[in-house]
Scaffold this motif. Structure first.
Motif, PDB file in Angstrom:
ATOM      1  N   GLN A 228       0.607  -1.042   0.106  1.00 43.95           N
ATOM      2  CA  GLN A 228      -0.281  -0.232   0.002  1.00 43.95           C
ATOM      3  C   GLN A 228       0.752   1.054  -0.258  1.00 43.95           C
ATOM      4  N   SER A 229       1.775   0.977   0.708  1.00 44.33           N
ATOM      5  CA  SER A 229       3.069   1.816   0.767  1.00 44.33           C
ATOM      6  C   SER A 229       3.672   2.706  -0.679  1.00 44.33           C
ATOM      7  N   GLY A 230       3.472   1.821  -1.492  1.00 48.52           N
ATOM      8  CA  GLY A 230       4.427   1.739  -2.809  1.00 48.52           C
ATOM      9  C   GLY A 230       5.855   1.788  -2.319  1.00 48.52           C
ATOM     10  N   VAL A 231       6.345   0.782  -1.683  1.00 49.38           N
ATOM     11  CA  VAL A 231       7.784   0.369  -1.056  1.00 49.38           C
ATOM     12  C   VAL A 231       8.027  -0.708  -1.902  1.00 49.38           C
ATOM     13  N   GLN A 232       9.362  -0.299  -2.979  1.00 49.18           N
ATOM     14  CA  GLN A 232      10.307  -0.894  -4.082  1.00 49.18           C
ATOM     15  C   GLN A 232      11.320  -1.562  -3.120  1.00 49.18           C
ATOM     16  N   HIS A 233      11.472  -2.105  -2.135  1.00 45.20           N
ATOM     17  CA  HIS A 233      12.405  -3.620  -2.075  1.00 45.20           C
ATOM     18  C   HIS A 233      12.307  -3.843  -0.389  1.00 45.20           C
ATOM     19  N   ILE A 234      12.151  -4.703  -0.124  1.00 41.48           N
ATOM     20  CA  ILE A 234      12.136  -5.795   0.764  1.00 41.48           C
ATOM     21  C   ILE A 234      13.479  -6.983   1.671  1.00 41.48           C
ATOM     22  N   VAL A 235      14.002  -6.284   2.137  1.00 39.95           N
ATOM     23  CA  VAL A 235      14.929  -7.239   2.146  1.00 39.95           C
ATOM     24  C   VAL A 235      14.759  -8.030   3.964  1.00 39.95           C
ATOM     25  N   LEU A 236      14.532  -9.400   3.740  1.00 42.29           N
ATOM     26  CA  LEU A 236      14.134 -10.340   4.254  1.00 42.29           C
ATOM     27  C   LEU A 236      15.295 -11.315   4.997  1.00 42.29           C
ATOM     28  N   THR A 237      15.637 -11.187   7.072  1.00 44.22           N
ATOM     29  CA  THR A 237      16.771 -12.091   6.753  1.00 44.22           C
ATOM     30  C   THR A 237      15.633 -13.654   6.684  1.00 44.22           C
ATOM     31  N   GLY A 238      15.901 -15.056   6.650  1.00 44.62           N
ATOM     32  CA  GLY A 238      16.148 -16.223   7.162  1.00 44.62           C
ATOM     33  C   GLY A 238      17.069 -17.105   7.661  1.00 44.62           C
ATOM     34  N   SER A 239      16.980 -18.042   6.962  1.00 46.45           N
ATOM     35  CA  SER A 239      18.997 -19.329   7.922  1.00 46.45           C
ATOM     36  C   SER A 239      18.582 -20.169   7.194  1.00 46.45           C
ATOM     37  N   THR A 240      19.984 -20.303   7.319  1.00 51.43           N
ATOM     38  CA  THR A 240      20.765 -21.371   6.776  1.00 51.43           C
ATOM     39  C   THR A 240      19.784 -22.930   7.610  1.00 51.43           C
ATOM     40  N   SER A 241      19.023 -23.132   8.431  1.00 50.44           N
ATOM     41  CA  SER A 241      18.746 -23.690   9.442  1.00 50.44           C
ATOM     42  C   SER A 241      17.110 -24.448   8.124  1.00 50.44           C
ATOM     43  N   VAL A 242      16.618 -23.472   6.913  1.00 46.64           N
ATOM     44  CA  VAL A 242      16.125 -24.530   5.782  1.00 46.64           C
ATOM     45  C   VAL A 242      16.522 -25.668   5.123  1.00 46.64           C
ATOM     46  N   TYR A 243      17.886 -25.577   5.402  1.00 51.32           N
ATOM     47  CA  TYR A 243      18.351 -27.209   4.099  1.00 51.32           C
ATOM     48  C   TYR A 243      18.342 -28.075   5.447  1.00 51.32           C
ATOM     49  N   GLY A 244      17.481 -28.465   6.329  1.00 55.64           N
ATOM     50  CA  GLY A 244      17.973 -29.096   7.209  1.00 55.64           C
ATOM     51  C   GLY A 244      19.552 -29.334   7.545  1.00 55.64           C
ATOM     52  N   GLU A 245      19.797 -30.956   9.185  1.00 59.78           N
ATOM     53  CA  GLU A 245      20.814 -31.471   8.641  1.00 59.78           C
ATOM     54  C   GLU A 245      21.733 -32.238   8.096  1.00 59.78           C
ATOM     55  N   ARG A 246      20.789 -32.625   7.286  1.00 64.38           N
ATOM     56  CA  ARG A 246      21.271 -34.146   5.890  1.00 64.38           C
ATOM     57  C   ARG A 246      22.853 -33.624   5.714  1.00 64.38           C
ATOM     58  N   ALA A 247      23.468 -34.529   5.893  1.00 61.73           N
ATOM     59  CA  ALA A 247      25.067 -34.202   5.033  1.00 61.73           C
ATOM     60  C   ALA A 247      24.662 -34.132   3.535  1.00 61.73           C
ATOM     61  N   ARG A 248      25.463 -32.359   3.404  1.00 63.70           N
ATOM     62  CA  ARG A 248      25.750 -32.102   1.712  1.00 63.70           C
ATOM     63  C   ARG A 248      25.426 -31.467   1.664  1.00 63.70           C
ATOM     64  N   LEU A 249      25.949 -31.122   0.799  1.00 65.07           N
ATOM     65  CA  LEU A 249      26.652 -29.564   0.026  1.00 65.07           C
ATOM     66  C   LEU A 249      25.379 -28.172  -0.786  1.00 65.07           C
ATOM     67  N   CYS A 250      25.221 -27.630   0.399  1.00 64.56           N
ATOM     68  CA  CYS A 250      23.558 -26.875  -0.061  1.00 64.56           C
ATOM     69  C   CYS A 250      24.597 -25.603  -0.323  1.00 64.56           C
ATOM     70  N   ASP A 251      23.860 -25.128  -1.873  1.00 70.47           N
ATOM     71  CA  ASP A 251      23.610 -24.018  -2.205  1.00 70.47           C
ATOM     72  C   ASP A 251      22.506 -23.575  -2.532  1.00 70.47           C
ATOM     73  N   GLU A 252      22.224 -22.415  -3.368  1.00 74.04           N
ATOM     74  CA  GLU A 252      20.547 -21.476  -3.471  1.00 74.04           C
ATOM     75  C   GLU A 252      20.190 -22.371  -4.547  1.00 74.04           C
ATOM     76  N   HIS A 253      20.267 -23.536  -4.874  1.00 69.03           N
ATOM     77  CA  HIS A 253      19.557 -24.521  -5.710  1.00 69.03           C
ATOM     78  C   HIS A 253      19.366 -25.555  -5.319  1.00 69.03           C
ATOM     79  N   THR A 254      19.471 -25.676  -3.756  1.00 68.49           N
ATOM     80  CA  THR A 254      19.279 -26.826  -2.854  1.00 68.49           C
ATOM     81  C   THR A 254      17.467 -26.762  -2.205  1.00 68.49           C
ATOM     82  N   PRO A 255      17.513 -28.144  -2.513  1.00 65.52           N
ATOM     83  CA  PRO A 255      15.487 -27.635  -1.998  1.00 65.52           C
ATOM     84  C   PRO A 255      15.387 -28.337  -0.690  1.00 65.52           C
ATOM     85  N   PRO A 256      14.846 -27.221   0.023  1.00 66.72           N
ATOM     86  CA  PRO A 256      15.637 -27.258   1.533  1.00 66.72           C
ATOM     87  C   PRO A 256      14.543 -28.283   2.451  1.00 66.72           C
TER      88      PRO A 256
END
Length: 254
Positions: free
Chosen positions: A100-128
């Protein structure tokens, strides 16, 4: 490209990350409106527009102070799920206000915890693979932001935060027979997190997801032993028989 002199930002969550981020924006000539739950003596006479309110009250989004956010081109959400009774619901109302305010840019801090604990190499294309309720709430919030009408959205999945004043090793100091000592850490110093947030605000470029983690991944035993020594604390004792592995989070981007 936006210059830091032109930064006008709203910060939801004026605490561990919000306070140093606001200070950096102010020092670089920007303007900040910020919201926290309650004002303390440390907040008096700060050179920014600071308001206190309880976001768990839905009526908070009808209060007048949001009008002072309307001219802020970048809004930050730095709140973890633990800060709110209904994380996704509260952020949905906040997003509607931003639209409603016409904001152009929002930055949200998330967490690498979304990838879980399984041993693997995670990048931005890795399914959470979220394994905790907090991680599932973070993913639900991310989906809200992706679906919003805000033209520029940045979601920064942060590694485990630490700094000298608030360090997770203080909870482990002197403890014995801890498990998981061989697992790699995915950590992020608070100063690096603040710098990443600041640089992200300077360069809105559509909708992006980034992992923000330090490039080194020592084991938990190595990391916490070294950090305890820096802080003059007793090192935690990890069980050498526990050789379980864990994930390593990296980024595809500089």
């Amino acid at each position: 490209m936006t210059t830091h002199q032109a930064l006008r930002c709203g910060i939801l969550g004026f605490g561990y990350l919000g306070r140093p981020l606001a200070q950096k924006i102010y020092e670089q000539g920007g303007a900040v409106s910020a919201l926290k739950r309650r004002i303390s003596s440390d907040d008096v006479n700060l050179p920014l527009d600071l308001e206190a309110a309880d976001l768990n009250d839905p009526a908070v989004f009808q209060t007048a102070f949001w009008q002072r956010w309307a001219d802020k081109t970048t809004w930050f959400c730095l709140l973890p799920p633990s800060a709110l009774q209904d994380y996704a619901g509260t952020l949905r109302r906040w997003l509607a206000l931003a639209e409603q305010s016409g904001v152009q840019h929002i930055v949200l801090t998330g967490s690498t915890s979304v990838y879980g604990e399984r041993a693997r190499l995670c990048d931005e294309h890795t399914p959470p693979e979220p394994q905790t309720e907090a991680a599932r709430q973070i993913l639900a919030a991310e989906a809200l932001f992706w679906a919003s009408r805000i033209p520029h959205i940045d979601i920064l999945r942060l590694g485990g935060l630490y700094c000298a004043e608030r360090h997770p090793v203080s909870r482990l100091s002197g403890r014995g027979r801890l498990g998981g000592g061989a697992r790699p850490v995915n950590m992020l110093h608070r100063d690096l997190a603040v710098e990443a947030l600041f640089q992200t605000a300077l360069n809105p470029q559509g909708k992006r997801l980034r992992n923000i983690v330090e490039p080194a991944h020592p084991t938990r035993a190595e990391f916490y032993t070294a950090e305890a020594a820096k802080l003059g604390l007793s090192a935690p004792d990890f069980d050498p028989a526990d050789r379980t592995d864990g994930k390593i989070v990296t980024s595809l981007y500089a």
